[in-house]
Design an enzyme around this catalytic site. Sequence first.
Site, PDB file in Angstrom:
ATOM      1  N   TYR A   1       0.827  -1.221   0.000  1.00 45.17           N
ATOM      2  CA  TYR A   1       0.000   0.000   0.000  1.00 45.17           C
ATOM      3  C   TYR A   1       0.855   1.263   0.000  1.00 45.17           C
ATOM      4  CZ  TYR A   1      -3.786  -3.171   0.927  1.00 45.17           C
ATOM      5  OH  TYR A   1      -4.695  -4.181   0.811  1.00 45.17           O
ATOM      6  N   SER A   2       2.117   1.104  -0.354  1.00 44.77           N
ATOM      7  CA  SER A   2       3.080   2.183  -0.191  1.00 44.77           C
ATOM      8  C   SER A   2       2.822   3.391  -1.101  1.00 44.77           C
ATOM      9  CB  SER A   2       4.472   1.607  -0.490  1.00 44.77           C
ATOM     10  OG  SER A   2       5.389   2.624  -0.756  1.00 44.77           O
ATOM     11  N   ASN A   3       2.719   4.572  -0.467  1.00 45.49           N
ATOM     12  CA  ASN A   3       2.620   5.812  -1.251  1.00 45.49           C
ATOM     13  C   ASN A   3       3.893   6.038  -2.048  1.00 45.49           C
ATOM     14  OD1 ASN A   3       0.106   6.530  -0.137  1.00 45.49           O
ATOM     15  ND2 ASN A   3       1.114   7.440   1.652  1.00 45.49           N
TER      16      ASN A   3
ATOM     17  N   ILE B   1       5.808   3.785  -3.466  1.00 45.85           N
ATOM     18  CA  ILE B   1       5.760   2.984  -4.697  1.00 45.85           C
ATOM     19  C   ILE B   1       4.896   3.699  -5.748  1.00 45.85           C
ATOM     20  CG2 ILE B   1       4.737   0.836  -5.631  1.00 45.85           C
ATOM     21  CD1 ILE B   1       7.472   0.310  -4.463  1.00 45.85           C
TER      22      ILE B   1
END
Length: 304
Positions: free
Chosen positions: A67-69, A71
């Site tokens: 869920y990484s912003n 990425i």
Amino acid sequence: MVNAQQTAIVQELFSPLYEAKKVRLFLQRDDLLHPEVSGNKFRKLKYNIRYAIEQGNKTILTFGGAYSNHIAATAAAAKLSNLNSIGIIRGEEHLPLNATLKTAVDNGMELHYISRSDYKLKKDVSFLEGLKQRFGEVCIIPEGGTNQLAINGVAEMKADWGQEYDCIATPFGSGGTAAGIYSVLDEEQQLLIFSALKGEKVGEEFTSILADNNIVDNNNWTMFNQYHFGGYAKVKPELVDFVNLFKKDYHIQLDLIYNGKMLFGLTDLIRKDYFSPGTEILAIHTGGVQGNKGMEERLGLGLY
Ligand SMILES: *Cc1c(COP(=O)(O)O)cnc(C)c1O
């Protein structure tokens, strides 16, 4: 990306609580810096992308959770700069892709999944060498994007402040944003850091980030680690209610992982008279709203 508009607006928030406590709260809208490369990730990636281009790299490789912003932002920033991107994702692939990873793939990012134990090696020199052998001459950006170039990019936000504040508040993940802000504070200003992670060691982590990046530590910062709501990406109904109410009151969307927790914490501190009357606080809205969609899917939440 490198030439995009980079000025954030600062707005004052008004409420009977702030008025009663005689504090002023301002919000820097870094969430509006760029439509796809949101918030602090824009600031952190700016000089990293520029460096990759100067080095003649065609591909950026970085790391993150599902869920990484970081990425999502790296994929968008690479595409805007005509670079390829590779995301090394912690854990197993789950199909269909969640909103964050789907956006990354739509922006051309190639995803590779690695086990949680391998992921722990992400700073290991021989592991990174292995990645270079596998993927060719890639420019590697660490998880969360925190490095010296990122700190330099974050430091530029001071140009948008327009006035001196007594306190600057920021959320904390990998610490690059807090370090960048701290690097431009005066000694009489306080940095209030709200950890999105559970753990007692976050203060020590921040101290070592300052040391690693040659930033003088004058001890005018405070780490708050009691507003993480159970840990990274964990939520409680109280937090969801707070974020919904904030949206209703100010027409500003907060994310649940970072800024919701920071503003919940700040509000709690104001209510408990942490600040003396007359204090002027600037909170940085670091963006990350793209992550709400994935959180809603995962937890079946009702955000407005
Ligand atoms: C990544 C992120 C943070 C944390 O920033 P660090 O520099 O890693 O501490 C804060 N807010 C948002 C919205 C983020 O995406």
